[in-house]
Design a protein around this motif. Structure first.
Motif, PDB file in Angstrom:
ATOM      1  N   LEU A  32      -7.871 -18.719  48.266  1.00 60.02           N
ATOM      2  CA  LEU A  32      -9.176 -19.206  48.723  1.00 60.02           C
ATOM      3  C   LEU A  32      -9.581 -20.467  47.960  1.00 60.02           C
ATOM      4  O   LEU A  32     -10.193 -21.374  48.526  1.00 60.02           O
ATOM      5  CB  LEU A  32     -10.227 -18.105  48.553  1.00 60.02           C
ATOM      6  CG  LEU A  32     -11.531 -18.282  49.325  1.00 60.02           C
ATOM      7  CD1 LEU A  32     -11.242 -18.341  50.825  1.00 60.02           C
ATOM      8  CD2 LEU A  32     -12.485 -17.138  49.035  1.00 60.02           C
ATOM      9  N   ASP A  33      -9.211 -20.551  46.674  1.00 64.79           N
ATOM     10  CA  ASP A  33      -9.506 -21.758  45.898  1.00 64.79           C
ATOM     11  C   ASP A  33      -8.724 -22.954  46.435  1.00 64.79           C
ATOM     12  O   ASP A  33      -9.249 -24.078  46.516  1.00 64.79           O
ATOM     13  CB  ASP A  33      -9.170 -21.529  44.423  1.00 64.79           C
ATOM     14  CG  ASP A  33     -10.111 -20.530  43.762  1.00 64.79           C
ATOM     15  OD1 ASP A  33     -11.224 -20.335  44.309  1.00 64.79           O
ATOM     16  OD2 ASP A  33      -9.744 -19.937  42.734  1.00 64.79           O
ATOM     17  N   ILE A  34      -7.463 -22.716  46.799  1.00 63.85           N
ATOM     18  CA  ILE A  34      -6.654 -23.809  47.362  1.00 63.85           C
ATOM     19  C   ILE A  34      -7.258 -24.296  48.674  1.00 63.85           C
ATOM     20  O   ILE A  34      -7.400 -25.511  48.918  1.00 63.85           O
ATOM     21  CB  ILE A  34      -5.198 -23.346  47.562  1.00 63.85           C
ATOM     22  CG1 ILE A  34      -4.550 -23.030  46.213  1.00 63.85           C
ATOM     23  CG2 ILE A  34      -4.387 -24.398  48.311  1.00 63.85           C
ATOM     24  CD1 ILE A  34      -3.150 -22.438  46.317  1.00 63.85           C
ATOM     25  N   LEU A  35      -7.636 -23.359  49.559  1.00 58.39           N
ATOM     26  CA  LEU A  35      -8.226 -23.728  50.841  1.00 58.39           C
ATOM     27  C   LEU A  35      -9.576 -24.417  50.635  1.00 58.39           C
ATOM     28  O   LEU A  35      -9.928 -25.350  51.381  1.00 58.39           O
ATOM     29  CB  LEU A  35      -8.376 -22.485  51.721  1.00 58.39           C
ATOM     30  CG  LEU A  35      -8.883 -22.726  53.146  1.00 58.39           C
ATOM     31  CD1 LEU A  35      -7.970 -23.696  53.877  1.00 58.39           C
ATOM     32  CD2 LEU A  35      -8.965 -21.413  53.909  1.00 58.39           C
ATOM     33  N   GLU A  36     -10.339 -23.976  49.640  1.00 58.52           N
ATOM     34  CA  GLU A  36     -11.625 -24.619  49.344  1.00 58.52           C
ATOM     35  C   GLU A  36     -11.413 -26.075  48.927  1.00 58.52           C
ATOM     36  O   GLU A  36     -12.150 -26.974  49.351  1.00 58.52           O
ATOM     37  CB  GLU A  36     -12.335 -23.846  48.236  1.00 58.52           C
ATOM     38  CG  GLU A  36     -13.668 -24.457  47.820  1.00 58.52           C
ATOM     39  CD  GLU A  36     -14.313 -23.682  46.678  1.00 58.52           C
ATOM     40  OE1 GLU A  36     -15.186 -24.250  46.003  1.00 58.52           O
ATOM     41  OE2 GLU A  36     -13.930 -22.511  46.472  1.00 58.52           O
ATOM     42  N   TRP A  37     -10.382 -26.319  48.111  1.00 59.82           N
ATOM     43  CA  TRP A  37     -10.092 -27.695  47.705  1.00 59.82           C
ATOM     44  C   TRP A  37      -9.690 -28.555  48.904  1.00 59.82           C
ATOM     45  O   TRP A  37     -10.103 -29.711  49.021  1.00 59.82           O
ATOM     46  CB  TRP A  37      -8.981 -27.687  46.657  1.00 59.82           C
ATOM     47  CG  TRP A  37      -8.604 -29.069  46.204  1.00 59.82           C
ATOM     48  CD1 TRP A  37      -9.200 -29.842  45.252  1.00 59.82           C
ATOM     49  CD2 TRP A  37      -7.522 -29.850  46.731  1.00 59.82           C
ATOM     50  NE1 TRP A  37      -8.577 -31.045  45.137  1.00 59.82           N
ATOM     51  CE2 TRP A  37      -7.526 -31.090  46.040  1.00 59.82           C
ATOM     52  CE3 TRP A  37      -6.557 -29.637  47.693  1.00 59.82           C
ATOM     53  CZ2 TRP A  37      -6.612 -32.092  46.291  1.00 59.82           C
ATOM     54  CZ3 TRP A  37      -5.640 -30.639  47.958  1.00 59.82           C
ATOM     55  CH2 TRP A  37      -5.673 -31.853  47.259  1.00 59.82           C
ATOM     56  N   ILE A  38      -8.887 -27.990  49.799  1.00 58.16           N
ATOM     57  CA  ILE A  38      -8.469 -28.741  50.998  1.00 58.16           C
ATOM     58  C   ILE A  38      -9.686 -29.111  51.840  1.00 58.16           C
ATOM     59  O   ILE A  38      -9.823 -30.253  52.321  1.00 58.16           O
ATOM     60  CB  ILE A  38      -7.462 -27.915  51.818  1.00 58.16           C
ATOM     61  CG1 ILE A  38      -6.178 -27.692  51.024  1.00 58.16           C
ATOM     62  CG2 ILE A  38      -7.136 -28.613  53.131  1.00 58.16           C
ATOM     63  CD1 ILE A  38      -5.173 -26.773  51.721  1.00 58.16           C
ATOM     64  N   CYS A  39     -10.615 -28.163  52.035  1.00 63.40           N
ATOM     65  CA  CYS A  39     -11.798 -28.416  52.866  1.00 63.40           C
ATOM     66  C   CYS A  39     -12.699 -29.469  52.233  1.00 63.40           C
ATOM     67  O   CYS A  39     -13.259 -30.329  52.924  1.00 63.40           O
ATOM     68  CB  CYS A  39     -12.566 -27.121  53.096  1.00 63.40           C
ATOM     69  SG  CYS A  39     -11.701 -25.924  54.130  1.00 63.40           S
ATOM     70  N   THR A  40     -12.857 -29.422  50.898  1.00 64.51           N
ATOM     71  CA  THR A  40     -13.720 -30.415  50.234  1.00 64.51           C
ATOM     72  C   THR A  40     -13.093 -31.801  50.270  1.00 64.51           C
ATOM     73  O   THR A  40     -13.810 -32.806  50.286  1.00 64.51           O
ATOM     74  CB  THR A  40     -13.986 -30.000  48.785  1.00 64.51           C
ATOM     75  OG1 THR A  40     -12.743 -29.760  48.111  1.00 64.51           O
ATOM     76  CG2 THR A  40     -14.834 -28.740  48.748  1.00 64.51           C
ATOM     77  N   ARG A  41     -11.763 -31.885  50.284  1.00 70.79           N
ATOM     78  CA  ARG A  41     -11.120 -33.184  50.430  1.00 70.79           C
ATOM     79  C   ARG A  41     -11.265 -33.722  51.844  1.00 70.79           C
ATOM     80  O   ARG A  41     -11.434 -34.922  52.047  1.00 70.79           O
ATOM     81  CB  ARG A  41      -9.629 -33.072  50.072  1.00 70.79           C
ATOM     82  CG  ARG A  41      -9.334 -33.038  48.583  1.00 70.79           C
ATOM     83  CD  ARG A  41      -9.692 -34.355  47.896  1.00 70.79           C
ATOM     84  NE  ARG A  41      -9.002 -35.482  48.493  1.00 70.79           N
ATOM     85  CZ  ARG A  41      -7.801 -35.913  48.125  1.00 70.79           C
ATOM     86  NH1 ARG A  41      -7.160 -35.315  47.135  1.00 70.79           N
ATOM     87  NH2 ARG A  41      -7.250 -36.960  48.715  1.00 70.79           N
ATOM     88  N   ALA A  42     -11.205 -32.825  52.833  1.00 70.77           N
ATOM     89  CA  ALA A  42     -11.384 -33.265  54.216  1.00 70.77           C
ATOM     90  C   ALA A  42     -12.830 -33.642  54.499  1.00 70.77           C
ATOM     91  O   ALA A  42     -13.092 -34.527  55.325  1.00 70.77           O
ATOM     92  CB  ALA A  42     -10.919 -32.173  55.177  1.00 70.77           C
ATOM     93  N   TYR A  43     -13.779 -32.968  53.836  1.00 70.69           N
ATOM     94  CA  TYR A  43     -15.203 -33.242  54.051  1.00 70.69           C
ATOM     95  C   TYR A  43     -15.894 -33.189  52.684  1.00 70.69           C
ATOM     96  O   TYR A  43     -16.349 -32.124  52.248  1.00 70.69           O
ATOM     97  CB  TYR A  43     -15.789 -32.215  55.013  1.00 70.69           C
ATOM     98  CG  TYR A  43     -17.242 -32.444  55.353  1.00 70.69           C
ATOM     99  CD1 TYR A  43     -17.687 -33.683  55.799  1.00 70.69           C
ATOM    100  CD2 TYR A  43     -18.175 -31.416  55.237  1.00 70.69           C
ATOM    101  CE1 TYR A  43     -19.007 -33.890  56.113  1.00 70.69           C
ATOM    102  CE2 TYR A  43     -19.508 -31.616  55.551  1.00 70.69           C
ATOM    103  CZ  TYR A  43     -19.923 -32.860  55.986  1.00 70.69           C
ATOM    104  OH  TYR A  43     -21.237 -33.070  56.293  1.00 70.69           O
ATOM    105  N   PRO A  44     -15.965 -34.317  51.962  1.00 73.57           N
ATOM    106  CA  PRO A  44     -16.488 -34.327  50.591  1.00 73.57           C
ATOM    107  C   PRO A  44     -17.873 -33.735  50.412  1.00 73.57           C
ATOM    108  O   PRO A  44     -18.142 -33.160  49.350  1.00 73.57           O
ATOM    109  CB  PRO A  44     -16.454 -35.822  50.232  1.00 73.57           C
ATOM    110  CG  PRO A  44     -15.372 -36.395  51.100  1.00 73.57           C
ATOM    111  CD  PRO A  44     -15.445 -35.629  52.370  1.00 73.57           C
TER     112      PRO A  44
END
Length: 354
Positions: A48-60
């Protein structure tokens, strides 16, 4: 156990995350290929932490929101990530099982891969070009050109929406002064050439003529927009029929532009083919079909006649084998009774002759 395709896809996704320096992979050492799908597709706090990082990079902007949430508000993070996937048209807004990792590995890997495509395509976007999630209704997917990146589309969509909502024409449609259209504006909606024009019956009629007519309609719509400047003085109010007409004309103009582009790039080379030759054997097939239909009906009649004959034969045999009483105390079959009557008749004739 993951298949070979999923193992390969997971390995590629893992390499992409390493190239992007994902902080969730720091200190993680994968010894076997089977451990990669387990890391990326098995429900866990680390995944979930990895996916959270991906989402924040896609939408800061999500980073600012997540920084204000507590650890006990993990469900809210899941909902926000599902909402981001819905805004980007990658999943449904209620698809929380996808975020938590309770769906098939292939679907999880595909979802993460699409988010990484957005990150790698946009690069480091800042300023007024910052990536914003787009609403599906305004996303012009049918007008996309492959040589533009995602950030360019986001910027163009944002500028288009700003121009639309700040336009005095858009505000004027909320409370129009002209409802319905007056008679002097009706000829502007459909040019006189289109009103008098009839479709030709020639076989050589080409689609290029339709393209020219669509271009004329597009020019007429632009002229109509200039003719309706008197609506600028209206005050914003409730949704009206003029507003819906304006949106419909805008959509129609976009469809015309899209069709023109697709025709020039894809369809034009296929429009010069001659019409297919029709087979002259149509009446012959129809006659053969009628004869076969009659033959089927005759076969059905013969089958019914055969079935009836068999039934009659069974009734007669049963009648011959059944013993009945013929007016006396003795019972006999029909055949025995007929034989007895025949013998009595012969005795009677012989007595008459004597």
């Amino acid at each position: 156990m993951a298949g070979s395709a999923e193992l390969q896809k997971a390995a590629e996704l893992y390499d992409r995350l390493q190239k992007l320096s994902c902080p969730g992979l720091e200190g993680v050492y994968v010894t076997e290929p089977l451990n990669v799908p387990e890391l990326l597709c098995t429900p866990s706090a680390h995944r979930l932490d990895i996916l959270e990082w991906i989402c924040t990079r896609a939408y800061p902007p999500l980073q600012d929101l997540f920084s204000t949430l507590k650890e006990s508000q993990a469900e809210l993070k899941v909902k926000e990530m599902a909402k981001l996937g819905f805004d980007l048209m990658l999943c449904n807004s209620e698809d929380e099982d996808l975020i938590k990792g309770h769906v098939s590995p292939s679907r999880q890997l595909s979802f993460m891969g699409q988010l990484l495509d957005i990150i790698e395509t946009c690069g480091d976007v800042s300023g007024d070009s910052e990536l914003q999630p787009v609403t599906p209704g305004f996303f012009p997917g049918h007008l996309m050109i492959p040589d533009k990146n995602f950030a360019t589309y986001a910027r163009e969509n944002e500028e288009l929406l700003k121009e639309l909502f700040s336009s005095p024409h858009f505000q004027a449609t909320l409370t129009p002064e002209c409802n319905p259209w007056p008679a002097d504006l009706k000829p502007l909606l459909v040019p006189e050439e289109l009103q008098k024009r009839t479709l030709p019956c020639s076989k050589d009629y080409a689609i290029s003529d339709h393209i020219q007519e669509l271009q004329k309609i597009s020019l007429s719509l632009e002229d109509l927009k200039q003719e309706c400047l008197f609506l600028c003085s209206s005050v914003p109010g409730e949704d009206t029929a003029i507003q819906r007409l304006s949106l419909a004309l805008t959509d129609f103009h976009q469809l015309i532009t899209a069709f023109t582009q697709v025709h020039e790039n894809e369809f034009q080379e296929h429009c010069g083919h001659s019409a297919p030759q029709m087979s002259p054997s149509g009446p012959l097939f129809q006659s053969a079909h009628q004869l076969l239909t009659k033959c089927c009906k005759e076969l059905e009649a013969i089958a019914q006649f055969t079935e009836t004959s068999s039934t009659i034969e069974e009734v007669v045999k049963k009648r011959e084998q059944t013993k009945e009483s013929w007016g006396g105390g003795r019972t006999a079959t029909l055949y025995e009774k007929i034989t007895e009557l025949k013998q009595q008749y012969e005795l009677f004739q012989s007595s008459l002759q004597d």
